[in-house]
Each structure stands twice: as C-alpha cells, then as structure tokens.
Scaffold this motif. Structure first.
Motif, PDB file in Angstrom:
ATOM      1  N   ARG A   2      10.120   4.440 -15.521  1.00  0.00           N
ATOM      2  CA  ARG A   2      10.523   4.042 -14.184  1.00  0.00           C
ATOM      3  C   ARG A   2      10.072   5.060 -13.130  1.00  0.00           C
ATOM      4  N   LYS A   3      10.097   6.339 -13.502  1.00  0.00           N
ATOM      5  CA  LYS A   3       9.632   7.369 -12.566  1.00  0.00           C
ATOM      6  C   LYS A   3       8.121   7.284 -12.379  1.00  0.00           C
ATOM      7  N   VAL A   4       7.413   6.834 -13.413  1.00  0.00           N
ATOM      8  CA  VAL A   4       5.971   6.634 -13.289  1.00  0.00           C
ATOM      9  C   VAL A   4       5.697   5.522 -12.287  1.00  0.00           C
ATOM     10  N   PHE A   5       6.484   4.463 -12.348  1.00  0.00           N
ATOM     11  CA  PHE A   5       6.311   3.359 -11.394  1.00  0.00           C
ATOM     12  C   PHE A   5       6.553   3.827  -9.960  1.00  0.00           C
ATOM     13  N   LEU A   6       7.456   4.802  -9.793  1.00  0.00           N
ATOM     14  CA  LEU A   6       7.709   5.337  -8.456  1.00  0.00           C
ATOM     15  C   LEU A   6       6.436   5.955  -7.876  1.00  0.00           C
ATOM     16  N   LEU A   7       5.658   6.628  -8.713  1.00  0.00           N
ATOM     17  CA  LEU A   7       4.404   7.232  -8.249  1.00  0.00           C
ATOM     18  C   LEU A   7       3.394   6.180  -7.812  1.00  0.00           C
ATOM     19  N   THR A   8       3.496   4.987  -8.385  1.00  0.00           N
ATOM     20  CA  THR A   8       2.516   3.949  -8.047  1.00  0.00           C
ATOM     21  C   THR A   8       2.667   3.444  -6.614  1.00  0.00           C
ATOM     22  N   ILE A   9       3.840   3.677  -6.001  1.00  0.00           N
ATOM     23  CA  ILE A   9       4.014   3.236  -4.613  1.00  0.00           C
ATOM     24  C   ILE A   9       3.049   3.998  -3.710  1.00  0.00           C
ATOM     25  N   GLY A  10       3.002   5.321  -3.891  1.00  0.00           N
ATOM     26  CA  GLY A  10       2.058   6.116  -3.123  1.00  0.00           C
ATOM     27  C   GLY A  10       0.623   5.765  -3.453  1.00  0.00           C
ATOM     28  N   MET A  11       0.346   5.520  -4.733  1.00  0.00           N
ATOM     29  CA  MET A  11      -1.010   5.144  -5.132  1.00  0.00           C
ATOM     30  C   MET A  11      -1.394   3.791  -4.541  1.00  0.00           C
ATOM     31  N   PHE A  12      -0.415   2.911  -4.385  1.00  0.00           N
ATOM     32  CA  PHE A  12      -0.663   1.617  -3.735  1.00  0.00           C
ATOM     33  C   PHE A  12      -1.163   1.834  -2.305  1.00  0.00           C
ATOM     34  N   ALA A  13      -0.480   2.724  -1.574  1.00  0.00           N
ATOM     35  CA  ALA A  13      -0.883   3.008  -0.196  1.00  0.00           C
ATOM     36  C   ALA A  13      -2.287   3.613  -0.153  1.00  0.00           C
ATOM     37  N   LEU A  14      -2.590   4.505  -1.119  1.00  0.00           N
ATOM     38  CA  LEU A  14      -3.916   5.116  -1.180  1.00  0.00           C
ATOM     39  C   LEU A  14      -4.998   4.075  -1.460  1.00  0.00           C
ATOM     40  N   GLY A  15      -4.718   3.190  -2.415  1.00  0.00           N
ATOM     41  CA  GLY A  15      -5.695   2.159  -2.744  1.00  0.00           C
ATOM     42  C   GLY A  15      -5.937   1.211  -1.584  1.00  0.00           C
ATOM     43  N   PHE A  16      -4.863   0.861  -0.902  1.00  0.00           N
ATOM     44  CA  PHE A  16      -4.940   0.013   0.285  1.00  0.00           C
ATOM     45  C   PHE A  16      -5.863   0.671   1.323  1.00  0.00           C
ATOM     46  N   ASP A  17      -5.609   1.937   1.605  1.00  0.00           N
ATOM     47  CA  ASP A  17      -6.345   2.649   2.647  1.00  0.00           C
ATOM     48  C   ASP A  17      -7.809   2.869   2.281  1.00  0.00           C
ATOM     49  N   ALA A  18      -8.047   3.292   1.041  1.00  0.00           N
ATOM     50  CA  ALA A  18      -9.410   3.644   0.638  1.00  0.00           C
ATOM     51  C   ALA A  18     -10.352   2.448   0.648  1.00  0.00           C
ATOM     52  N   TYR A  19      -9.834   1.260   0.336  1.00  0.00           N
ATOM     53  CA  TYR A  19     -10.715   0.117   0.135  1.00  0.00           C
ATOM     54  C   TYR A  19     -10.671  -0.921   1.248  1.00  0.00           C
ATOM     55  N   VAL A  20      -9.634  -0.878   2.098  1.00  0.00           N
ATOM     56  CA  VAL A  20      -9.592  -1.856   3.189  1.00  0.00           C
ATOM     57  C   VAL A  20     -10.630  -1.520   4.255  1.00  0.00           C
ATOM     58  N   ILE A  21     -10.993  -0.250   4.382  1.00  0.00           N
ATOM     59  CA  ILE A  21     -11.948   0.156   5.414  1.00  0.00           C
ATOM     60  C   ILE A  21     -13.280  -0.571   5.252  1.00  0.00           C
ATOM     61  N   ALA A  22     -13.708  -0.775   3.997  1.00  0.00           N
ATOM     62  CA  ALA A  22     -14.970  -1.488   3.768  1.00  0.00           C
ATOM     63  C   ALA A  22     -14.913  -2.892   4.365  1.00  0.00           C
ATOM     64  N   GLY A  23     -13.755  -3.546   4.274  1.00  0.00           N
ATOM     65  CA  GLY A  23     -13.611  -4.875   4.847  1.00  0.00           C
ATOM     66  C   GLY A  23     -13.479  -4.854   6.365  1.00  0.00           C
ATOM     67  N   LEU A  24     -13.025  -3.714   6.913  1.00  0.00           N
ATOM     68  CA  LEU A  24     -12.850  -3.594   8.361  1.00  0.00           C
ATOM     69  C   LEU A  24     -14.105  -3.113   9.084  1.00  0.00           C
ATOM     70  N   LEU A  25     -15.130  -2.725   8.321  1.00  0.00           N
ATOM     71  CA  LEU A  25     -16.329  -2.167   8.943  1.00  0.00           C
ATOM     72  C   LEU A  25     -16.942  -3.068  10.024  1.00  0.00           C
ATOM     73  N   PRO A  26     -17.056  -4.395   9.799  1.00  0.00           N
ATOM     74  CA  PRO A  26     -17.614  -5.240  10.878  1.00  0.00           C
ATOM     75  C   PRO A  26     -16.801  -5.160  12.170  1.00  0.00           C
ATOM     76  N   ASN A  27     -15.456  -5.077  12.059  1.00  0.00           N
ATOM     77  CA  ASN A  27     -14.610  -4.977  13.253  1.00  0.00           C
ATOM     78  C   ASN A  27     -14.786  -3.623  13.939  1.00  0.00           C
ATOM     79  N   ILE A  28     -14.857  -2.560  13.132  1.00  0.00           N
ATOM     80  CA  ILE A  28     -15.055  -1.215  13.688  1.00  0.00           C
ATOM     81  C   ILE A  28     -16.429  -1.131  14.355  1.00  0.00           C
ATOM     82  N   GLU A  29     -17.408  -1.772  13.733  1.00  0.00           N
ATOM     83  CA  GLU A  29     -18.769  -1.800  14.284  1.00  0.00           C
ATOM     84  C   GLU A  29     -18.779  -2.411  15.685  1.00  0.00           C
TER      85      GLU A  29
END
Length: 392
Positions: A2-29
């Motif tokens: 259960r404590k391992v799952f707690l760490l995944t919340i932060g990893m979820f935010a990291l994964g969201f941030d690291a990979y959403v930028i590629a999809g936002l590139l046309p808007n940023i452009e």
C-alpha cells in the motif's frame, strides 16, 4: 504494497507532465510563433535537467530522511509547472521546464529505491513495476485529459492541473509515508568504481540508447502523424501508446520475479519495439491496425526500465539510490538527446515520416549490445560454476 501505491501518485504526476508536453507542442508553437523543431526543445530541457538532477541529488541528499526528500522534490516539481503555466515567453517556459525537470529528477529514482526498500527481495520486481506503472498511468489517463483541457481552455490550464496534482501527491506523502533514511552515499572511490564497472556501464548504456530511440521519437508524434497520414487528431494514438505503457509497466515486474531473467526479457522488449517502429508508417494506412504499433511501442518502452533497474540493484545492492539514479539519468538524458536529434535532422531536411525508421534502426543496434551483455553474463556464470565445482 500500500505504501508503494502511495509513491505512484507522485509518479502519476511526473508521467502526466513529461509526456503531455509532446501533445501540447502544436499549441505552444502557435502561442510563441516558433517552429515544431524549436518547440521540441521544451521536452529536451525538461529531460536534460531531469538527467542532470538525478545523480547529483541522489548523492547530496543520501542518508537524509526519505520522506523529506520526496516532499522537497514534489515542491520543486510543482513550482516548475506553475512557472511554466505563467511563462510569457518561450525562454521563460524553457527555464520553468528546467525547474520542473530538477524536481522530477530528484523524485523518480528515490521513489523507485523507496519502493524496492519497502518490500522483500522476492517482490522487488513487482514493486518497481507498480512504481513505474504510476508514470505510465499518468500517460494513458493524464495525457489525453491534458489535451482535452487544453482544447477547451488552453495549454496553460493543463500545466496548472499538473501543478495541483503534484501538490496533492506532496500532501499525501507528508501525511502517510513512513520516515526512514535513504542509503548512505557511496564514497568518491566507490562512485567511480560503480560508473567504470563494465556491467553497470553496459546496462546504463542500453538504457540510454533505448531512450534516444523511444522517447526521442515520441516527442514528434504529432508531427509524424500529420506528415504520414494527415492526422490532426493525435489523442487516440496517445491513448494507444499510454494503454500499452500501463500494460507493459504493470506486467513486467511479475515476469521478472517469475522468470528471473531480466536480461533476456530486455532483449525481447527491444525486438518488439523495433518491429513496432518499422511497421508504424505502413499500418497507418489500415484503420483497423493503425493503433497496434503504438500499443506495442508504448508497452515495450515502459517495460524496459524495470529489468534494467532490477539488474543494477542486484549489481550494487548497497548503493541502490545512486545506481538507480544513474540509470534514470541515462534514460532522460537519452530522451533529451533524442528530442534534440529529431529536431536537428528535421531542420537538416529529413522528413518526419522517416523518423520511425531511424529510431527502429537505433533499437536494432541497441539489441546487438544487449545480446552482448546476456552472452557475457552467461559466460561469467559458467566460469563461476566451474570454479565452485573445482573447489568442491
């Protein structure tokens, strides 16, 4: 667990941030009126500072309370994303992405090390898979959600949403995560020995090459789809890539624990990844099959980290945080270089449609190196067995 799952919340935010930028590139452009190859550097800067932060802070903060380090990491990560949302120029955006990358680079390897420390050795592969699964879930759920938010509001709103997720993860760790010290930092001599150890260097090198091919290609997925098949709506393909990532990251840990052959598993991962990349330009012409390469590519890309981390933790059990940080650094340094290379070769005249072939060829070269590692390990095992038999 259960404590391992707690760490995944932060990893979820990291994964969201690291990979959403590629999809936002046309808007940023459009916002900053720059080219696709220039906007791709927003990914490069994040991943470069992630790569630089991971080994430096793993050493400086080793021995400090694990909970405190994780909280500081998420605070820096959230600050970087808030600043990214407020950026009024592309230069300011790049600086903010660098700050977010530092926070991510501090959090990710320590979260993996903490997950491995919280369970028995027999469950280590599963714990690593679950932790990495948090990042892949952030991709499959977060990235499409982020694109929907950007479509109805703007890309700044997506980054504010990620900022809120980082703060929520930080509060959860403050309240519920146990407070235990990170492993003692290795001495300078031990660190040099670790980095010059042939097997450690080889494993980290495979991670680096795999990342150049996989994450570098992912940066320009919107451009590739538009060039290959005139597909402006990339969200379904990001869903497919992310769903594959969730399946790969959550299942690979169990496979490692059952098979106990992470080197061979890594070889199979690279074979499937290469086939997915080579087939991508062809299957886009067939709607029924068009998502399959993205599913396989995402699954293999996300599955590739756990076998590498498992091998390194076995090689350097007394300096887990440092060696995992080294591997994590290689992964994101590869992503930064892959993003920069992709932008560079397109500026030089290479068509986006040719990027999957280039990435596939690089994966095949990496596969040759991985086979060399597996063969060397087998030979070492036979020699050791012969010596033990002679001693008996």
């Amino acid at each position: 667990m259960r404590k391992v799952f707690l760490l995944t919340i932060g990893m979820f935010a990291l994964g969201f941030d690291a990979y959403v930028i590629a999809g936002l590139l046309p808007n940023i452009e459009v916002t900053f009126k720059i080219s696709a190859s220039q906007t791709g550097q927003a990914v490069s800067v994040f991943t470069l500072f992630y790569a630089l932060a991971a080994p430096i802070f793993a050493t400086l903060l080793a021995g400090k309370p694990m909970r405190r380090i994780l909280v500081v990491a998420l605070a820096v990560f959230s600050l970087g994303n808030g600043a990214s949302a407020l950026a009024s120029s592309f230069s300011m955006l790049l600086m903010a992405r660098a700050i977010a990358g530092i926070g991510a680079g501090l959090y990710s390897p320590l979260a993996a090390t903490a997950a491995a420390s919280l369970v028995s050795e027999q469950k280590r592969g599963r714990a690593l898979g679950i932790t990495l699964g948090g990042m892949s879930t952030g991709t499959v759920v977060g990235v499409p959600l982020g694109l929907i938010i950007a479509e109805h509001l703007n890309w700044h709103a997506t980054l504010w949403f990620i900022t809120a997720l980082g703060l929520i993860a930080m509060i959860g760790i403050v309240i519920w995560f146990p407070n235990f010290p990170a492993s003692a930092p290795p001495s300078l001599r031990q660190r040099v020995a670790m980095m010059t150890n042939g097997r450690v260097a080889a494993i980290v090198g495979i991670t680096f090459m795999t990342s150049i091919a996989s994450l570098g290609l992912y940066t320009y997925i919107a451009t590739i789809l538009d060039n290959l098949a005139d597909i402006p709506m990339i969200t379904p393909y990001l869903w497919a890539w992310g769903i594959g990532g969730v399946v790969g990251s959550f299942s690979i840990g169990t496979l490692i624990d059952r098979a106990s052959r992470p080197g061979l598993l890594m070889s199979g991962i690279l074979v499937i990844m290469a086939l997915a990349m080579f087939s991508l330009p062809f299957v886009l012409q067939f709607p029924i099959l068009s998502f399959l390469p993205f599913i396989l590519w995402g699954a293999m890309g996300w599955a590739s980290q756990a076998p590498q981390q498992h091998e390194l933790l076995c090689l350097q059990p007394n300096h887990g945080a440092a060696v995992v940080a080294l591997n994590s650094s290689a992964n994101y340094l590869g992503s930064a270089i892959g993003s920069a290379l992709g932008g560079g070769v397109m500026l030089a005249g290479l068509a986006p449609s040719q990027l999957p072939f280039a990435a596939g060829c690089l994966v095949l070269v990496t596969l040759l190196g991985q086979w060399g590692i597996v063969s060397s390990k087998r030979k070492h095992g036979r020699v050791r067995e012969n010596i033990e038999n002679q001693m008996q």
